[in-house]
Design a protein around this motif. Structure first.
Motif, PDB file in Angstrom:
ATOM      1  N   LEU A  62       0.819  -1.213   0.000  1.00 52.52           N
ATOM      2  CA  LEU A  62       0.000   0.000   0.000  1.00 52.52           C
ATOM      3  C   LEU A  62       0.853   1.264   0.000  1.00 52.52           C
ATOM      4  O   LEU A  62       0.465   2.281  -0.588  1.00 52.52           O
ATOM      5  N   GLU A  63       2.030   1.204   0.626  1.00 44.37           N
ATOM      6  CA  GLU A  63       2.918   2.373   0.573  1.00 44.37           C
ATOM      7  C   GLU A  63       3.456   2.571  -0.846  1.00 44.37           C
ATOM      8  O   GLU A  63       3.585   3.703  -1.317  1.00 44.37           O
ATOM      9  N   ILE A  64       3.737   1.472  -1.527  1.00 42.36           N
ATOM     10  CA  ILE A  64       4.168   1.565  -2.922  1.00 42.36           C
ATOM     11  C   ILE A  64       3.070   2.230  -3.758  1.00 42.36           C
ATOM     12  O   ILE A  64       3.339   3.117  -4.575  1.00 42.36           O
ATOM     13  N   PRO A  76      -3.909  13.311  -6.436  1.00 45.38           N
ATOM     14  CA  PRO A  76      -3.745  13.664  -5.020  1.00 45.38           C
ATOM     15  C   PRO A  76      -4.944  13.285  -4.164  1.00 45.38           C
ATOM     16  O   PRO A  76      -4.791  12.899  -3.000  1.00 45.38           O
ATOM     17  N   PHE A  77      -6.141  13.380  -4.743  1.00 43.93           N
ATOM     18  CA  PHE A  77      -7.331  13.000  -3.992  1.00 43.93           C
ATOM     19  C   PHE A  77      -7.326  11.499  -3.709  1.00 43.93           C
ATOM     20  O   PHE A  77      -7.588  11.058  -2.584  1.00 43.93           O
ATOM     21  N   GLY A  78      -6.997  10.708  -4.716  1.00 42.44           N
ATOM     22  CA  GLY A  78      -6.924   9.260  -4.527  1.00 42.44           C
ATOM     23  C   GLY A  78      -5.842   8.867  -3.546  1.00 42.44           C
ATOM     24  O   GLY A  78      -6.040   7.994  -2.689  1.00 42.44           O
ATOM     25  N   PHE A  80      -3.888   7.364   2.207  1.00 41.97           N
ATOM     26  CA  PHE A  80      -2.927   7.739   3.260  1.00 41.97           C
ATOM     27  C   PHE A  80      -3.220   7.115   4.627  1.00 41.97           C
ATOM     28  O   PHE A  80      -2.302   6.598   5.279  1.00 41.97           O
ATOM     29  N   PRO A  81      -4.473   7.129   5.114  1.00 41.97           N
ATOM     30  CA  PRO A  81      -4.725   6.577   6.456  1.00 41.97           C
ATOM     31  C   PRO A  81      -4.428   5.087   6.591  1.00 41.97           C
ATOM     32  O   PRO A  81      -4.252   4.593   7.711  1.00 41.97           O
ATOM     33  N   PHE A  82      -4.372   4.382   5.476  1.00 38.55           N
ATOM     34  CA  PHE A  82      -4.178   2.934   5.521  1.00 38.55           C
ATOM     35  C   PHE A  82      -2.727   2.524   5.265  1.00 38.55           C
ATOM     36  O   PHE A  82      -2.405   1.339   5.232  1.00 38.55           O
ATOM     37  N   VAL A  83      -1.851   3.515   5.082  1.00 37.08           N
ATOM     38  CA  VAL A  83      -0.455   3.240   4.740  1.00 37.08           C
ATOM     39  C   VAL A  83       0.410   3.262   5.986  1.00 37.08           C
ATOM     40  O   VAL A  83       0.323   4.176   6.814  1.00 37.08           O
ATOM     41  N   VAL A 129      -8.181   5.376  -8.252  1.00 34.81           N
ATOM     42  CA  VAL A 129      -6.929   5.296  -7.499  1.00 34.81           C
ATOM     43  C   VAL A 129      -7.185   4.576  -6.171  1.00 34.81           C
ATOM     44  O   VAL A 129      -6.677   3.481  -5.932  1.00 34.81           O
ATOM     45  N   THR A 130      -8.034   5.185  -5.322  1.00 36.14           N
ATOM     46  CA  THR A 130      -8.259   4.593  -3.994  1.00 36.14           C
ATOM     47  C   THR A 130      -8.906   3.216  -4.090  1.00 36.14           C
ATOM     48  O   THR A 130      -8.366   2.225  -3.576  1.00 36.14           O
TER      49      THR A 130
END
Length: 296
Positions: A34-36, A190-192, A197-200, A76-77
């Motif tokens: 997920l960070e990737i 950026p929105f995606g 972000f919260p899950f990374v 994206v998300t």
């Protein structure tokens, strides 16, 4: 069909086909999947911003912002998240098969939303690509008598990944006439990424890991999406989605060359089906173009 459109989409498929190589290198550095995904979106966004700023294509109509943010959320998300969940719960091979139900989704949505004609040739090509990807991805398990995981949540996540992937094509067709490719991604990425972000879980990274992440964003996001949408401007969404199924074949060939991962017999059969489907798309597109020219 414009041959440039075919070459652009094929180039995008080749660039998407190397995602696994970059991912394998970065995962070995201790970075999570997920960070990737987050950095692939975030770093590509910087590249698209620079591109759009140079071309003076940063502005959009305020009324289009909800659609651009929606594109970021869905493509994206949801797409990145559902695909990672599918890999976790049903394995990479089955996840790839479910992802590449995308041509079928594209064919249906193109008929429903874009009013593209659903010809018998298109239907045959879609079926050939799905069967071909299935053979490449599941061939080793089937031939060795191995079991295929069929977790219900994983199957749903995989189908969601295929559906959200298909929306790249539909959204592109609907908005390419209004905005350049960099403009779309300046707002969508950026929105995606923010919703991911919260899950990374972020980890310290070496200079090599950063170089791989930047290269991955440049090739598989910035470069691939520019090439893909340049092709989509010149051809129907269903045809583009069939040509893009070269991606898993490219990934499989590179895995064999670089890592010694071999094709099974079914893998070769699947590759042949995908190549045949792409040739059918090209031939049918050429005939359609000639027919349109004669009518004109």
């Amino acid at each position: 069909m414009d041959i440039r459109g075919f070459l652009y989409v094929l180039a995008a498929a080749f660039m998407w086909g190397v995602i696994g190589i970059f991912a394998k290198e970065v995962l070995a550095e201790g970075v999570t999947a997920l960070e990737i995904a987050f950095w692939r979106a975030a770093l590509a966004w910087v590249m698209f911003v620079i591109h759009a700023a140079i071309q003076k294509e940063l502005r959009v109509h305020r009324t289009d912002l909800p659609f651009l943010f929606g594109f970021g959320f869905i493509c994206v998300t949801l797409f990145y998240g559902s695909y990672q969940l599918a890999i976790r719960d049903v394995g990479m091979a089955m996840a790839a098969v479910l992802l590449y139900t995308a041509p079928a989704w594209v064919a249906f949505l193109s008929w429903l939303v874009l009013k593209e004609e659903m010809t018998p040739t298109k239907s045959i090509c879609v079926a050939m690509t799905i069967i071909g990807v299935s053979c490449i991805s599941l061939g080793p398990s089937l031939l060795s008598g191995g079991t295929i995981q069929l977790d219900s949540f994983g199957l749903i996540a995989g189908l969601v990944s295929g559906f959200t992937y298909a929306l790249y094509y539909i959204f592109g067709k609907k908005y390419l006439h209004k905005y350049a490719t960099p403009t779309i991604f300046v707002y969508a990425l950026p929105f995606g990424a923010a919703l991911l972000f919260p899950f990374v879980e972020f980890h310290p990274k070496s200079a090599y890991a950063w170089s791989m992440l930047i290269s991955m964003a440049a090739v598989t996001a910035y470069g691939a999406f520019n090439a893909y949408y340049a092709g989509l401007k010149r051809m129907e969404a269903t045809r583009a989605s069939v040509i893009a199924t070269f991606e898993p074949m490219v990934a499989a060939v590179l895995a064999y060359i670089l890592f010694g991962e071999k094709f099974s017999l079914l893998g070769y059969v699947g590759s042949s089906l995908i190549i045949a489907a792409v040739f059918l798309v090209v031939l049918s597109g050429s005939k359609s173009s000639r027919a349109a020219g004669e009518e004109a």
